[in-house]
Design a protein around this motif. Structure first.
Motif, PDB file in Angstrom:
ATOM      1  N   GLY A  47       0.782  -1.226   0.000  1.00  0.00           N
ATOM      2  CA  GLY A  47       0.000   0.000   0.000  1.00  0.00           C
ATOM      3  C   GLY A  47       0.814   1.276   0.000  1.00  0.00           C
ATOM      4  O   GLY A  47       0.262   2.354   0.062  1.00  0.00           O
ATOM      5  N   ARG A  48       2.127   1.209  -0.037  1.00  0.00           N
ATOM      6  CA  ARG A  48       2.926   2.430  -0.002  1.00  0.00           C
ATOM      7  C   ARG A  48       3.241   2.841  -1.431  1.00  0.00           C
ATOM      8  O   ARG A  48       3.965   2.169  -2.149  1.00  0.00           O
ATOM      9  N   THR A  49       2.696   3.943  -1.834  1.00  0.00           N
ATOM     10  CA  THR A  49       3.033   4.440  -3.168  1.00  0.00           C
ATOM     11  C   THR A  49       3.859   5.701  -2.970  1.00  0.00           C
ATOM     12  O   THR A  49       4.707   5.733  -2.105  1.00  0.00           O
ATOM     13  N   ALA A  50       3.625   6.716  -3.755  1.00  0.00           N
ATOM     14  CA  ALA A  50       4.387   7.947  -3.569  1.00  0.00           C
ATOM     15  C   ALA A  50       4.078   8.506  -2.183  1.00  0.00           C
ATOM     16  O   ALA A  50       2.934   8.471  -1.749  1.00  0.00           O
ATOM     17  N   PRO A  51       5.093   9.015  -1.434  1.00  0.00           N
ATOM     18  CA  PRO A  51       4.811   9.533  -0.094  1.00  0.00           C
ATOM     19  C   PRO A  51       3.850  10.727  -0.190  1.00  0.00           C
ATOM     20  O   PRO A  51       3.989  11.563  -1.076  1.00  0.00           O
ATOM     21  N   PRO A  52       2.891  10.768   0.694  1.00  0.00           N
ATOM     22  CA  PRO A  52       1.965  11.901   0.652  1.00  0.00           C
ATOM     23  C   PRO A  52       2.697  13.193   1.003  1.00  0.00           C
ATOM     24  O   PRO A  52       3.704  13.146   1.709  1.00  0.00           O
ATOM     25  N   PRO A  53       2.243  14.297   0.491  1.00  0.00           N
ATOM     26  CA  PRO A  53       2.890  15.555   0.828  1.00  0.00           C
ATOM     27  C   PRO A  53       2.715  15.842   2.320  1.00  0.00           C
ATOM     28  O   PRO A  53       1.765  15.373   2.916  1.00  0.00           O
ATOM     29  N   TYR A  54       3.634  16.565   2.877  1.00  0.00           N
ATOM     30  CA  TYR A  54       3.533  16.870   4.306  1.00  0.00           C
ATOM     31  C   TYR A  54       2.524  17.975   4.534  1.00  0.00           C
ATOM     32  O   TYR A  54       2.334  18.839   3.693  1.00  0.00           O
ATOM     33  N   ARG A  55       1.886  17.897   5.676  1.00  0.00           N
ATOM     34  CA  ARG A  55       0.903  18.930   5.994  1.00  0.00           C
ATOM     35  C   ARG A  55       1.569  20.158   6.581  1.00  0.00           C
ATOM     36  O   ARG A  55       1.137  21.277   6.372  1.00  0.00           O
ATOM     37  N   PHE A  56       2.623  19.950   7.352  1.00  0.00           N
ATOM     38  CA  PHE A  56       3.249  21.079   8.038  1.00  0.00           C
ATOM     39  C   PHE A  56       4.691  21.298   7.577  1.00  0.00           C
ATOM     40  O   PHE A  56       5.094  22.418   7.285  1.00  0.00           O
ATOM     41  N   PHE A  57       5.465  20.252   7.501  1.00  0.00           N
ATOM     42  CA  PHE A  57       6.892  20.401   7.230  1.00  0.00           C
ATOM     43  C   PHE A  57       7.178  20.708   5.767  1.00  0.00           C
ATOM     44  O   PHE A  57       6.488  20.226   4.871  1.00  0.00           O
ATOM     45  N   SER A  58       8.226  21.487   5.542  1.00  0.00           N
ATOM     46  CA  SER A  58       8.761  21.627   4.188  1.00  0.00           C
ATOM     47  C   SER A  58       9.551  20.358   3.888  1.00  0.00           C
ATOM     48  O   SER A  58       9.890  19.597   4.804  1.00  0.00           O
ATOM     49  N   GLU A  59       9.842  20.126   2.630  1.00  0.00           N
ATOM     50  CA  GLU A  59      10.625  18.934   2.267  1.00  0.00           C
ATOM     51  C   GLU A  59      11.950  18.916   3.027  1.00  0.00           C
ATOM     52  O   GLU A  59      12.396  17.881   3.512  1.00  0.00           O
ATOM     53  N   ALA A  60      12.585  20.075   3.139  1.00  0.00           N
ATOM     54  CA  ALA A  60      13.898  20.153   3.785  1.00  0.00           C
ATOM     55  C   ALA A  60      13.783  19.857   5.277  1.00  0.00           C
ATOM     56  O   ALA A  60      14.598  19.124   5.848  1.00  0.00           O
ATOM     57  N   GLU A  61      12.769  20.414   5.900  1.00  0.00           N
ATOM     58  CA  GLU A  61      12.556  20.141   7.333  1.00  0.00           C
ATOM     59  C   GLU A  61      12.310  18.655   7.543  1.00  0.00           C
ATOM     60  O   GLU A  61      12.867  18.043   8.468  1.00  0.00           O
TER      61      GLU A  61
END
Ligand SMILES: Cc1cc2nc3c(=O)[nH]c(=O)nc-3n(C[C@H](O)[C@H](O)[C@H](O)COP(=O)(O)OP(=O)(O)OC[C@H]3O[C@@H](n4cnc5c(N)ncnc54)[C@H](O)[C@@H]3O)c2cc1C
Lengths: 206, 550
Positions: A47-61
């Motif tokens: 069930g793991r496909t592309a990671p969902p976007p973060y709700r709070f963190f930036s990609e770098a964080e």
């Protein structure tokens, strides 16, 4: 598998589900199966496909925090914090019931980043594992340069991440972490913890 | 808005309030029961450790919520912090119908006869408000029995020579020991001690129309999915409601007891579930909101004759806050002692509650409820790493290999450990909040050292390879075992109510919850709170016949 489902749904059709609904459901099942096949190559977890976007963190964080969490619960012969999706737990909870910690994460991660650049001249994520451990211990014990830290203090930030990492790894999978019951499997705990079919309304069993 | 007058308005549908509601309603009084929380629904939380009342990382599943409630905590150095209900310093118990009895561990201890007479048994302790209760074990005995039968307790005291006399056996057979328990029983017996099964407010066999326990590992901190755990919500409250005399209003937050200029309680002012201000007039007012919230409510109820709060002309309301300093010992053991049979605590030892040379009081020891994986992260010998591979290895290696004995130390009351009302901070309804300040009495360090060493001696004998103690601390008590803030007594100058929970000088204002405890025993408190609620109700019912309180 989709065969079974279609049979099941067709059975339900007799109990009043419209034919259009059945067709829609079949289509969704088929699409899901196709996506699943395409994306699951090389991924061990169902069930793991592309990671969902973060709700709070930036990609770098997120990248930095994932590395910190992995130090706290590293992968060895069993899953670590990254495998168990601890970042998703933290991201979801500080966008919900733990929103009061948002500022601590934003400022703490920034101080953390600066600390590593100043002390090691390298971003934390790029340090060797053992060096990362040293860096984290420095912060845990409050021995990093204090002028880089305000509120949260380095110790307070460490304790916060430590606590949330434990929650994400050892808590219930329903909050985004402990994927595939990673920690329960490691501990040899029966999962999921099934109970009877009892349901309640107004405090009374129905 | 004001409702028609009823005979009794009760604030809080917890351990104490639930019982009073049933007793008064069954006696024919018209009752309104105000509860800030709602019915707990199992489906909303199931076995989730992060939403357990024990480890409420994501908020209290059984209330109160973090959104509308607050308290102020005063640190020993004088600094203050606003704390939320899911934080430890808030000192929470619960906020739902049934109060703490929905999610508790359900240990059902009677206090011992000496627990009601600490002062005369041991003498004065310096800088303490240590006192005897105005009632004795014998006074409460019939009411303990009533609680054991009506709420339902499984137990067997054959091997406990230290308990007070009892007229009837337990209504249900005891639960069997688990693996860890058997190891402790063998060891303790060999050492000449007297281990016995912990009495539990939980069905070991079908009882009172509810089924037997199914042994969920997630039990303490959770609601029971089959209702085998007995609380006021599934025993006395349904009876109260069935009489037709008791109206339960949920989501209702009491703000103030209305006391008129002649010193009579007239009713309760509260906010309903739509946050509208309401008034419920009544012949008598009963406060059962738990030791912290009951004190707050009294202090927030200012009137002409009681300018510092109801019943507070001598400044005793909110003082002597107690709970339990938990201490004990842990050991790592070769044998896999973990058993998938919740809740896990099965064996008790009462050898150290009293009669310890040179010590005032003591405490009971018991093996622990199952520690779920997150909570287990802190079960560590001193010096063990808190993170990294070593921490993970410890989890993996020892999760099922720990023997524990812990227990509540009988606390010595400290006048300066207290609940007051904060002058500035208010909750979502604009009601001034609890301000918690002070520490435990320093004497508790002595009691804690003593009891943890006794636990350590036993754990060492079990064959554990590595043993460590959890010692005492002076951190302000309260929390789940909160008690003592409106103590009962014969002298109005040094107590808040008389021996029947009737507030001094306000004849129609009563209290029935942990607040009444003069001392809090070396045991978990809930069965005593229940017995007291029956005792107070009995007094009201008797007096009511002559319309004494109208
Ligand atoms: C996880 C856990 C485990 C426990 N295990 C044990 C155990 O094994 N054995 C034991 O003896 N004890 C145990 N306890 C403690 C036990 O639950 C308490 O001692 C007991 O419930 C206290 O009774 P009370 O009547 O004083 O207060 P509560 O039961 O807390 O009831 C007070 C009620 O008043 C309501 N209320 C408060 N303020 C207001 C207001 N302003 N307006 C309206 N309503 C209000 C609250 O919502 C609550 O329902 C445990 C508690 C918890 C949380």
């Amino acid at each position: 598998m989709s065969q079974d489902l279609i049979v099941g749904i067709a059975g339900a059709n007799g109990d009043g589900v419209s034919r259009r609904t059945v067709l829609k459901l079949v289509a969704v099942v088929a699409l899901g199966a196709a996506v699943g096949v395409g994306a699951s190559a090389g991924i061990t977890h169902w069930g793991r496909t592309a990671p969902p976007p973060y709700r709070f963190f930036s990609e770098a964080e997120a990248k930095l925090l994932i590395a910190i969490c992995e130090q706290i619960i590293p992968r060895d012969d069993t899953s670590g914090a990254t495998d168990a999706g601890v970042i998703y737990y933290i991201d979801r909870q500080i966008s919900g019931p733990l929103a009061r910690h948002q500022q601590s994460y934003r400022l703490g991660l920034a101080s953390f980043r600066k600390t590593c650049l100043q002390v090691y001249k390298t971003p934390f994520e790029e340090l060797a594992f053992e060096q990362q451990t040293d860096a984290l211990r420095l912060i845990e014990e409050g021995n990093a340069p204090n002028d880089l830290w305000g509120d949260p203090s380095q110790k307070a930030f460490f304790d916060l991440v430590l606590d949330h990492t434990r929650q994400g790894f050892y808590g219930s999978p329903r909050h985004g972490g402990n994927r595939d019951y990673a920690s329960y499997r490691m501990l040899g705990l029966a999962y999921p913890n099934l109970i009877g079919q009892n349901r309640y309304a107004n405090g009374r069993p129905i | 808005m004001s409702f028609p007058k009823v005979n009794a308005v009760i604030v809080g549908a917890g351990a104490g309030g639930g019982i009073v509601a049933k007793e008064l309603a069954l006696a024919g009084l018209s009752v309104v029961l105000l509860e800030r929380g709602d019915w707990a629904r199992y489906d909303e939380h199931n076995d989730d450790e992060l939403q357990s009342q024990r480890t409420p990382a994501l908020g209290n599943p059984f209330g109160p919520d973090d959104r509308r409630h607050r308290r102020v905590f005063v640190y020993p150095n004088g600094s203050t912090r606003i704390v939320l209900p899911s934080e430890g310093a808030y000192s929470n118990n619960a906020g739902c119908i049934g109060g703490g009895t929905v999610s508790y561990g359900a240990m059902a201890w009677r206090f011992m006869p000496q627990d009601f007479r600490l002062r005369s048994t041991y003498g004065e302790v310096k800088d303490s408000t240590l006192e005897d209760w105005p009632i004795s074990y014998d006074d409460l005995e019939p009411f303990y029995e009533k609680a054991e039968y009506e709420i339902g307790v499984a137990g067997d005291y054959t091997n406990n020579p230290f308990c007070g006399p009892r007229k009837k056996p337990f209504p249900m057979p005891a639960f069997p020991y688990n693996k860890e328990g058997r190891r402790i029983v063998e060891t303790a017996t060999r050492m000449g001690l007297h281990p016995f099964p912990i009495p539990m407010l939980r069905n070991s066999v079908p009882y009172n129309g509810r089924p037997a326990c199914i042994h969920m590992r997630s039990c303490v901190g959770f609601a029971c999915p089959v209702n085998a755990k007995a609380g006021t919500h599934n025993t006395v409250l349904p009876i109260a409601l069935a009489t037709g005399n008791c109206q339960l209003r949920t989501g209702c937050v009491a703000a103030e007891i209305i006391v008129d200029d002649r010193g009579h309680a007239r009713g309760v002012r509260y906010f309903d579930s739509d946050n509208r201000a309401q008034e419920q007039p009544a012949d008598l007012v009963m406060i059962s909101a738990s030791a912290t919230e009951t004190a707050r409510l009294l202090l927030n109820s200012k009137s002409k004759l009681f300018p510092n709060g109801a019943g507070n002309n001598n400044d005793w309301v909110g003082h002597n806050l107690q709970g339990h300093c938990y201490v004990g010992a842990f050991g790592l053991i070769e044998e896999e002692v973990y058993e998938e049979a919740g809740p896990g605590a099965t064996v008790g030892i009462s050898d150290f509650n009293h009669g310890n040379p040179g010590l005032v009081g003591g405490g009971m020891l018991a093996n622990e409820f199952i520690d779920l994986p997150y909570r287990f992260c802190d079960v560590r010998p001193p010096g063990e790493p808190r993170w990294g591979k070593a921490h993970k290895d410890f989890q993996r290696r020892y999760y099922k290999h720990v023997v524990r004995l812990i227990g509540p130390v009988q606390e010595i009351p400290n006048f300066s450990a207290r609940v007051s009302v904060d002058p500035a901070v208010k909750d979502a309804w604009g009601i001034p909040v609890c301000r918690l300040s002070g520490t435990r009495h320093p004497y508790d360090l002595q009691g804690g050292e003593f009891l943890s060493k006794k636990a350590e001696a036993i754990i060492k004998e079990t064959g554990a390879t590595r043993v460590w103690r959890n010692g005492p601390s002076l951190w302000l008590s309260g929390g789940q075992h909160q008690a003592g803030t409106c103590r009962m007594g014969n002298d109005p100058k040094t107590s808040v109510t008389n021996r029947f929970g009737q507030v001094h000088q306000i004849d129609n204002l009563f209290i029935a919850d942990g607040s009444l405890h003069v001392t809090n025993g070396g045991f978990n408190p809930v069965l005593t709170i229940m017995a007291l609620a029956y005792w107070v109700s009995d007094y009201i019912k008797t007096g009511w016949k002559g319309s004494k309180f109208r």
